[in-house]
Enzyme design. Structure first.
Site, PDB file in Angstrom:
ATOM      1  N   SER A 149     -80.696 -69.710  41.474  1.00 18.31           N
ATOM      2  CA  SER A 149     -81.394 -70.939  41.071  1.00 18.31           C
ATOM      3  C   SER A 149     -82.863 -70.632  40.861  1.00 18.31           C
ATOM      4  CB  SER A 149     -81.263 -71.993  42.173  1.00 18.31           C
ATOM      5  OG  SER A 149     -82.139 -73.077  41.912  1.00 18.31           O
ATOM      6  N   TYR A 162     -82.644 -73.547  51.068  1.00 19.04           N
ATOM      7  CA  TYR A 162     -81.736 -73.285  49.941  1.00 19.04           C
ATOM      8  C   TYR A 162     -82.362 -72.239  49.012  1.00 19.04           C
ATOM      9  CZ  TYR A 162     -79.625 -74.441  45.341  1.00 19.04           C
ATOM     10  OH  TYR A 162     -79.036 -74.392  44.100  1.00 19.04           O
ATOM     11  N   LYS A 166     -81.050 -68.533  47.818  1.00 18.25           N
ATOM     12  CA  LYS A 166     -80.848 -68.197  46.399  1.00 18.25           C
ATOM     13  C   LYS A 166     -81.654 -66.960  46.007  1.00 18.25           C
ATOM     14  CE  LYS A 166     -77.852 -71.247  45.287  1.00 18.25           C
ATOM     15  NZ  LYS A 166     -76.579 -70.907  44.650  1.00 18.25           N
TER      16      LYS A 166
HETATM   17  N1  LIG Z   1     -77.028 -78.367  39.044  1.00 22.06           N
HETATM   18  C1  LIG Z   1     -78.201 -77.770  39.130  1.00 22.06           C
HETATM   19  O1  LIG Z   1     -79.237 -78.336  38.750  1.00 22.06           O
HETATM   20  C2  LIG Z   1     -78.304 -76.364  39.660  1.00 22.06           C
HETATM   21  C3  LIG Z   1     -79.526 -75.720  39.515  1.00 22.06           C
HETATM   22  C4  LIG Z   1     -79.667 -74.415  39.988  1.00 22.06           C
HETATM   23  C5  LIG Z   1     -78.598 -73.779  40.580  1.00 22.06           C
HETATM   24  N2  LIG Z   1     -77.400 -74.444  40.709  1.00 22.06           N
HETATM   25  C6  LIG Z   1     -76.304 -73.695  41.342  1.00 22.06           C
HETATM   26  O2  LIG Z   1     -75.163 -73.766  40.513  1.00 22.06           O
HETATM   27  C7  LIG Z   1     -73.989 -73.715  41.330  1.00 22.06           C
HETATM   28  C8  LIG Z   1     -73.050 -74.860  40.955  1.00 22.06           C
HETATM   29  O3  LIG Z   1     -73.719 -76.085  41.139  1.00 22.06           O
HETATM   30  P1  LIG Z   1     -73.259 -77.448  40.441  1.00 22.06           P
HETATM   31  O4  LIG Z   1     -74.494 -78.179  40.103  1.00 22.06           O
HETATM   32  O5  LIG Z   1     -72.245 -77.174  39.394  1.00 22.06           O
HETATM   33  O6  LIG Z   1     -72.563 -78.188  41.686  1.00 22.06           O
HETATM   34  P2  LIG Z   1     -71.470 -79.389  41.724  1.00 22.06           P
HETATM   35  O7  LIG Z   1     -71.359 -80.077  40.411  1.00 22.06           O
HETATM   36  O8  LIG Z   1     -71.819 -80.180  42.931  1.00 22.06           O
HETATM   37  O9  LIG Z   1     -70.115 -78.597  41.964  1.00 22.06           O
HETATM   38  C9  LIG Z   1     -69.977 -77.830  43.132  1.00 22.06           C
HETATM   39  C10 LIG Z   1     -68.608 -77.189  43.148  1.00 22.06           C
HETATM   40  O10 LIG Z   1     -68.503 -76.379  44.314  1.00 22.06           O
HETATM   41  C11 LIG Z   1     -67.441 -76.881  45.154  1.00 22.06           C
HETATM   42  N3  LIG Z   1     -67.860 -76.710  46.531  1.00 22.06           N
HETATM   43  C12 LIG Z   1     -68.824 -77.366  47.220  1.00 22.06           C
HETATM   44  N4  LIG Z   1     -68.911 -76.891  48.477  1.00 22.06           N
HETATM   45  C13 LIG Z   1     -67.977 -75.923  48.580  1.00 22.06           C
HETATM   46  C14 LIG Z   1     -67.567 -75.058  49.630  1.00 22.06           C
HETATM   47  N5  LIG Z   1     -68.133 -75.092  50.841  1.00 22.06           N
HETATM   48  N6  LIG Z   1     -66.560 -74.181  49.379  1.00 22.06           N
HETATM   49  C15 LIG Z   1     -65.980 -74.125  48.159  1.00 22.06           C
HETATM   50  N7  LIG Z   1     -66.320 -74.905  47.142  1.00 22.06           N
HETATM   51  C16 LIG Z   1     -67.308 -75.788  47.346  1.00 22.06           C
HETATM   52  C17 LIG Z   1     -67.225 -78.316  44.700  1.00 22.06           C
HETATM   53  O11 LIG Z   1     -65.897 -78.785  44.884  1.00 22.06           O
HETATM   54  P3  LIG Z   1     -65.324 -79.429  46.257  1.00 22.06           P
HETATM   55  O12 LIG Z   1     -66.230 -80.559  46.625  1.00 22.06           O
HETATM   56  O13 LIG Z   1     -63.945 -79.865  45.875  1.00 22.06           O
HETATM   57  O14 LIG Z   1     -65.300 -78.315  47.265  1.00 22.06           O
HETATM   58  C18 LIG Z   1     -67.484 -78.195  43.206  1.00 22.06           C
HETATM   59  O15 LIG Z   1     -66.366 -77.654  42.543  1.00 22.06           O
HETATM   60  C19 LIG Z   1     -74.484 -73.719  42.776  1.00 22.06           C
HETATM   61  O16 LIG Z   1     -74.552 -72.391  43.233  1.00 22.06           O
HETATM   62  C20 LIG Z   1     -75.880 -74.288  42.679  1.00 22.06           C
HETATM   63  O17 LIG Z   1     -76.707 -73.847  43.732  1.00 22.06           O
HETATM   64  C21 LIG Z   1     -77.236 -75.719  40.269  1.00 22.06           C
END
Ligand SMILES: NC(=O)c1ccc[n+]([C@@H]2O[C@H](COP(=O)([O-])OP(=O)(O)OC[C@H]3O[C@@H](n4cnc5c(N)ncnc54)[C@H](OP(=O)(O)O)[C@@H]3O)[C@@H](O)[C@H]2O)c1
Length: 262
Positions: A149, A162, A166
């Site tokens: 991130s 967090y 990262k």
């Molecule tokens: N969105 C952003 O702005 C952003 C920015 C920078 C980095 N990121 C990174 O991108 C990645 C994905 O983020 P996202 O925004 O796509 O998140 P999201 O939409 O909240 O989706 C998270 C996914 O991970 C699963 N999950 C959550 N906790 C878990 C656990 N303990 N074990 C296994 N699965 C788990 C969730 O499903 P369940 O609830 O069914 O487990 C879901 O499939 C993360 O690493 C995040 O740090 C996101």
């Protein structure tokens, strides 16, 4: 049907994507399947994974669903073992799932919360890499992609722990890239800016943050999951064959703009 571009062709490759029931992980799974990969859909909730599996299969792709909480070593091992049982190998690993259970300065983070963040974001990625990469090394071929991130590139008074997890993931990526390079296994990280998913809802729904992004980021908008999936596809496919140990920032330019001018 249009022929697949060879640089982005994943035909027959087996890919595990953690956290692929929603958001960025789901988009990565869908795009990998569209590029010909056999994908493993995984998250804590089997029902949510089955729905994504069904959608991919209905669109003509190959997918299985395996539930796994990334914080639990035995569930990670069962994710890998089930994949090996089904398809015999893992060619691509996307360590995408992560947690961020606390908001506030570092001094306010409890030991328990710190351990949870580091355990689920950093240690679990290291575990999963150790479970998958030796097999890739034996076959002299593999690509690992870790979702980091831009929070790992800058200080932040609210999501500092967090961000530390990262940033540490990018160090893990560099080290594994050095250890596995001679075996032709590549390891890279992606640092998204704010992408419209459930995870970022607290940010994307906040009008002050939306205004700041419009004003400061060169592209002037939040990202979409498919815009991160495109970067992951490049890193997984022959297009990324000479890229290893890198952190690719996909943030609409948010981190390169000078905040004192814009
Ligand atoms: N969105 C952003 O702005 C952003 C920015 C920078 C980095 N990121 C990174 O991108 C990645 C994905 O983020 P996202 O925004 O796509 O998140 P999201 O939409 O909240 O989706 C998270 C996914 O991970 C699963 N999950 C959550 N906790 C878990 C656990 N303990 N074990 C296994 N699965 C788990 C969730 O499903 P369940 O609830 O069914 O487990 C879901 O499939 C993360 O690493 C995040 O740090 C996101």
């Amino acid at each position: 049907m249009q022929a697949m571009h060879p640089l982005f062709d994943l035909t027959g490759k087996v890919a595990i994507i953690t956290g692929s029931s929603r958001g960025i992980g789901r988009s990565i799974a869908e795009e990998f399947a569209r590029a010909g990969a056999k994908v493993v859909i995984s998250s804590r909730k089997l029902d949510a994974c089955l729905a994504v599996r069904d959608a991919i299969v209905a669109a003509g792709g190959e997918a299985i669903a395996v539930p796994c909480n990334i914080g639990r070593k035995e569930e990670l091992q069962s994710l890998v073992d089930t994949t090996l049982g089904q398809w015999g190998r893992v060619d691509i690993l996307v360590a995408n799932a992560a947690i961020n259970p606390v908001y506030g300065p570092l001094a306010s983070v409890s030991d328990d919360a710190w351990d949870k963040i580091m355990g689920s974001n950093l240690r679990s990625t290291w575990w999963l890499c150790n479970m998958v990469m030796p097999g890739m090394a034996e076959r002299k071929q593999g690509s690992v992609i870790v979702l980091s991130s831009i929070a790992g590139l800058r200080g932040n008074p609210v999501i500092g722990a967090y961000g530390v997890s990262k940033a540490a993931e990018t160090a893990l990526v560099r080290n594994l890239a050095v250890e596995y390079g001679r075996a032709n296994v590549r390891v890279n990280a992606i640092a998204p800016g704010i992408v419209e998913t459930d995870f970022a809802k607290a940010l994307t729904d906040n009008p002050d943050i939306a205004k700041a992004v419009m004003r400061r980021a060169p592209l002037g908008r939040f990202g979409q999951p498919a815009e991160i999936a495109g970067v992951a596809l490049m890193l997984a496919a022959p297009a990324g064959a000479f890229v290893t140990g890198q952190l690719i920032v996909a943030d609409g330019g948010a981190t390169i703009a000078d905040p004192t001018v814009l």
